[in-house]
Design a protein around this motif. Structure first.
Motif, short mmCIF file in Angstrom:
data_model
loop_
_atom_site.label_atom_id
_atom_site.label_comp_id
_atom_site.label_asym_id
_atom_site.label_seq_id
_atom_site.Cartn_x
_atom_site.Cartn_y
_atom_site.Cartn_z
N LEU A 137 -4.11 2.67 0.15
CA LEU A 137 -3.34 2.30 1.33
C LEU A 137 -3.09 0.79 1.35
O LEU A 137 -1.96 0.33 1.55
CB LEU A 137 -4.09 2.73 2.60
CG LEU A 137 -3.50 2.26 3.93
CD1 LEU A 137 -2.14 2.88 4.16
CD2 LEU A 137 -4.46 2.60 5.06
N TYR A 138 -4.13 0.04 1.10
CA TYR A 138 -3.99 -1.42 1.07
C TYR A 138 -3.16 -1.87 -0.13
O TYR A 138 -2.37 -2.82 -0.03
CB TYR A 138 -5.36 -2.10 1.10
CG TYR A 138 -5.87 -2.22 2.50
CD1 TYR A 138 -5.84 -3.43 3.17
CD2 TYR A 138 -6.33 -1.10 3.19
CE1 TYR A 138 -6.27 -3.53 4.48
CE2 TYR A 138 -6.76 -1.20 4.49
CZ TYR A 138 -6.73 -2.42 5.14
OH TYR A 138 -7.14 -2.52 6.44
N ALA A 159 3.78 8.92 0.17
CA ALA A 159 3.83 7.49 -0.11
C ALA A 159 3.94 7.26 -1.62
O ALA A 159 3.38 8.01 -2.42
CB ALA A 159 2.58 6.82 0.42
N GLN A 216 -7.25 -7.62 9.23
CA GLN A 216 -5.98 -7.11 8.74
C GLN A 216 -5.95 -5.60 8.88
O GLN A 216 -6.82 -4.92 8.37
CB GLN A 216 -5.78 -7.47 7.25
CG GLN A 216 -5.62 -8.93 7.00
CD GLN A 216 -6.94 -9.67 6.97
OE1 GLN A 216 -7.98 -9.07 6.80
NE2 GLN A 216 -6.88 -10.96 7.19
N ALA A 228 -0.27 5.46 5.96
CA ALA A 228 0.66 5.91 4.93
C ALA A 228 0.97 7.39 5.12
O ALA A 228 0.14 8.15 5.57
CB ALA A 228 0.07 5.68 3.55
N ARG A 284 -0.73 -0.30 -1.43
CA ARG A 284 0.69 -0.02 -1.15
C ARG A 284 1.23 -0.95 -0.07
O ARG A 284 2.44 -1.16 0.03
CB ARG A 284 0.88 1.43 -0.71
CG ARG A 284 0.74 2.44 -1.83
CD ARG A 284 1.13 3.84 -1.38
NE ARG A 284 0.40 4.32 -0.22
CZ ARG A 284 -0.72 5.02 -0.25
NH1 ARG A 284 -1.28 5.33 -1.42
NH2 ARG A 284 -1.30 5.43 0.85
N THR A 285 0.36 -1.48 0.75
CA THR A 285 0.77 -2.31 1.88
C THR A 285 0.89 -3.78 1.51
O THR A 285 1.77 -4.48 2.00
CB THR A 285 -0.21 -2.13 3.05
OG1 THR A 285 -0.29 -0.74 3.37
CG2 THR A 285 0.22 -2.92 4.27
N TYR A 286 -0.02 -4.24 0.68
CA TYR A 286 -0.06 -5.65 0.28
C TYR A 286 0.18 -5.76 -1.22
O TYR A 286 -0.17 -4.86 -1.98
CB TYR A 286 -1.43 -6.26 0.61
CG TYR A 286 -1.77 -6.27 2.08
CD1 TYR A 286 -1.21 -7.21 2.92
CD2 TYR A 286 -2.64 -5.33 2.61
CE1 TYR A 286 -1.53 -7.23 4.28
CE2 TYR A 286 -2.96 -5.34 3.96
CZ TYR A 286 -2.40 -6.29 4.79
OH TYR A 286 -2.71 -6.30 6.11
N ALA A 311 -3.59 -2.14 8.30
CA ALA A 311 -2.43 -1.67 7.54
C ALA A 311 -1.85 -0.45 8.21
O ALA A 311 -2.56 0.33 8.83
CB ALA A 311 -2.87 -1.33 6.12
N PRO A 312 -0.54 -0.25 8.09
CA PRO A 312 0.06 0.94 8.68
C PRO A 312 -0.42 2.19 7.95
O PRO A 312 -0.77 2.15 6.78
CB PRO A 312 1.57 0.73 8.46
CG PRO A 312 1.67 -0.27 7.36
CD PRO A 312 0.43 -1.10 7.41
#
Length: 191
Positions: A128-129, A32, A23, A28, A131-133, A25-26
């Protein structure tokens, strides 16, 4: 010479910054939004289940072991393919590279073996993760890593990454020579 070593250093680091797990992630932005506390906790749990710190430390050690030959090959190619240098200048540049390169390699290997770098990467990756998931998605990913297939994926990732980097280097090496010839031909055509 220092510019050559610095550019090769940066290239090697960027090439080695491959994703550690399936996985991705984009990236950030600096502005953010804050991550959900439940998602932060779930992300930490996911990275714990992945044994991420150990995995990343191992990958960085592996990259550090091959960094010397990669940097040397890149520096030699940059010098030998420089059409603006005479044979004597190339000889002098190669000799200078041999004196300067070991210190650069040692410094980079030291950085790649520094556990605080791994800790910093992890502490900045968790949000980061998060905020993404969602927390639920992170729990599902964690559950996967706790399955036999997930555990196998984590166990084989360092070897696969190393083999993948070697394949990537081989592909680039095959293409660098023709690219340098093309660039040199373009330079000689310019008035």
């Amino acid at each position: 010479m220092k510019k050559i070593i610095a550019s090769i250093f940066a290239s090697v680091v960027l090439a080695g910054a491959a994703p550690v797990f399936a996985q991705s992630a984009p990236v950030a932005s600096a502005a953010a939004p804050a991550a959900d506390p439940a998602a932060l906790a779930a992300a930490r749990e996911m990275f714990d289940a992945m044994n991420y710190s150990t995995l990343l430390s191992g990958m960085m050690r592996q990259m550090g072991q091959g960094i010397g030959s990669s940097m040397r090959a890149g520096a030699e190619a940059a010098i030998n393919n420089n059409a603006k240098m005479s044979a004597e200048q190339k000889k002098q540049a190669l000799a200078k590279m041999e004196t300067e390169l070991p210190a650069a390699i040692n410094a980079l290997q030291g950085l790649m073996n520094d556990q605080t770098v791994v800790d910093e990467i992890l502490s900045e990756t968790v949000p980061l993760y998060a905020r993404t998931y969602t927390a639920d998605e992170l729990k599902q990913i964690t559950a996967f890593y706790r399955t036999p297939v997930g555990a196998k994926m984590l166990a084989t990732t360092p070897q696969l990454m190393q083999a993948g980097m070697q394949i990537g280097q081989q592909v680039f090496v095959r293409r660098v020579g023709p690219l340098m010839e093309k660039l040199q031909a373009q330079q000689t055509k310019k008035p």
